[in-house]
Design an enzyme around this catalytic site. Sequence first.
Site, PDB file in Angstrom:
ATOM      1  N   ARG A 153      19.092   4.053 -15.569  1.00  0.00           N
ATOM      2  CA  ARG A 153      17.646   4.002 -15.815  1.00  0.00           C
ATOM      3  C   ARG A 153      17.070   2.679 -15.330  1.00  0.00           C
ATOM      4  NH1 ARG A 153      18.903   7.389 -20.666  1.00  0.00           N
ATOM      5  NH2 ARG A 153      19.611   5.586 -21.854  1.00  0.00           N
ATOM      6  N   PHE A 167      14.904  17.702 -16.302  1.00  0.00           N
ATOM      7  CA  PHE A 167      15.800  17.725 -17.457  1.00  0.00           C
ATOM      8  C   PHE A 167      15.619  16.422 -18.251  1.00  0.00           C
ATOM      9  CE2 PHE A 167      17.899  19.700 -13.761  1.00  0.00           C
ATOM     10  CZ  PHE A 167      17.988  21.015 -14.178  1.00  0.00           C
ATOM     11  N   ASP A 227      11.267  19.684 -18.870  1.00  0.00           N
ATOM     12  CA  ASP A 227      12.431  20.180 -19.597  1.00  0.00           C
ATOM     13  C   ASP A 227      12.108  21.581 -20.101  1.00  0.00           C
ATOM     14  OD1 ASP A 227      15.015  18.454 -20.983  1.00  0.00           O
ATOM     15  OD2 ASP A 227      14.565  20.432 -21.815  1.00  0.00           O
ATOM     16  N   SER A 228      13.128  22.416 -20.212  1.00  0.00           N
ATOM     17  CA  SER A 228      12.899  23.775 -20.710  1.00  0.00           C
ATOM     18  C   SER A 228      12.772  23.813 -22.231  1.00  0.00           C
ATOM     19  CB  SER A 228      14.045  24.699 -20.271  1.00  0.00           C
ATOM     20  OG  SER A 228      15.274  24.232 -20.786  1.00  0.00           O
ATOM     21  N   ASP A 261      19.111  15.231 -13.666  1.00  0.00           N
ATOM     22  CA  ASP A 261      20.134  14.867 -14.645  1.00  0.00           C
ATOM     23  C   ASP A 261      20.356  16.043 -15.597  1.00  0.00           C
ATOM     24  OD1 ASP A 261      21.934  13.441 -16.172  1.00  0.00           O
ATOM     25  OD2 ASP A 261      20.391  12.412 -17.342  1.00  0.00           O
ATOM     26  N   CYS A 320      27.417  15.295 -15.497  1.00  0.00           N
ATOM     27  CA  CYS A 320      28.121  14.768 -16.675  1.00  0.00           C
ATOM     28  C   CYS A 320      29.251  15.706 -17.086  1.00  0.00           C
ATOM     29  CB  CYS A 320      27.153  14.541 -17.831  1.00  0.00           C
ATOM     30  SG  CYS A 320      26.351  16.042 -18.436  1.00  0.00           S
TER      31      CYS A 320
END
Length: 396
Positions: free
Chosen positions: A215, A231, A253-254, A300, A340
């Site tokens: 970040r 995301f 984002d969902s 991400d 990830c």
Amino acid sequence: MTENYKNIYLKRGKQESLLRFHPWIFSGAIHHADTDIQEGDVVRVITADGDFVAVGHYQVGTIAVRVLSFRDVSIDHAFWVSRLQAALDMRRGIGLADNQRGDTYRLVHGEGDNLPGLIIDCYGHTAVMQAHSVGMHMCREHICEALTQVMGDRISSVYYKSEGTLPFKADLGEENGFIFGQTSDNVAVENGLKFLIDWRRGQKTGFFIDQRENRALLERYAKDKSVLNMFCYTGGFSAYAMRGGAKLVHSVDSSAKAIDLTNQNVALNFPGDARHEAFCDDAFKFMDANDDKYDLIVLDPPAFAKHRGALRNALKGYTRLNVKGLERIKRGGILFTFSCSQVVTKDQFRAAVFTAAAQTGRKVRILHQLHQPADHPINIYHPEGEYLKGLVLYVE
């Protein structure tokens, strides 16, 4: 010597990985065991020749023993204090604990801190503890006692959050909650930015500490750019982009809950700032509707593969997602892309992104190869601990 612990006996030749200090013993390596060993028990591991080789937590499943020590020691209060003190000393040594610009860091990172199955994240004066094994769950009160001793006035409360991480088949029925102290103060500081930490209902321990350095890198590239944080979860990358001088930041984002948390975190740091807008939408639909709009895109996603059986589909998913990002970004844009998924190696991830670039036909250069930060250390004897992979790409 730990005579009070029951023994597990290995098949001949199956001690080789343990002699190289790998902290896992697989069920296929076990010849037989003493009777009445229960899941979560501390056990001693014995070779076919009768030699002690390790002590650890027993668990039903593919990984049958998670090694706590390669010495014949008791797993008692002194053991927990010693391991937690070593973890704190490392964080102090690299300037994360007692940092004036932040109070958010990972204190214990499982195998990376020689405590497999245990995660402890610090948010201000609250430590959030998470067990990924039955053994660590059974020891939670002892660990908490040692933790408060080691940390002293650095923490005033410990929240235990393991409902979603303990083995489902163990049927422990554990609920999340404070096991030491109590607090309603859930604002933590990272590199001078404030974030609300939802350790009760949030993912992981409430925040993705592992992206802290990435970040900060994005902040350096954000000036005068239009930024898409896909995301977004808690909006970490969005807040850094705002401070870096981005001309607009869109968070997607969902999850409506994630969007709400992102808006709260942006407002906490940049109240009334019209540069930011958040959207609850599907990633692919949103990018299709916003072609050639962003100078900087962050991809991400959550882990596409949690086990090896899902690896092939996961790699296809990373390729498909990066095709979309590479197609939609402006000329001269910068793409931050991550995986990830622990079962996806950095070479496999890079190959998936390479395939995506080739499919789009765009000229792409790698600016940075990213990974997890120093408070998420990788045990040199356990390379599987390298789970976070990232690339920063310049797209002509």
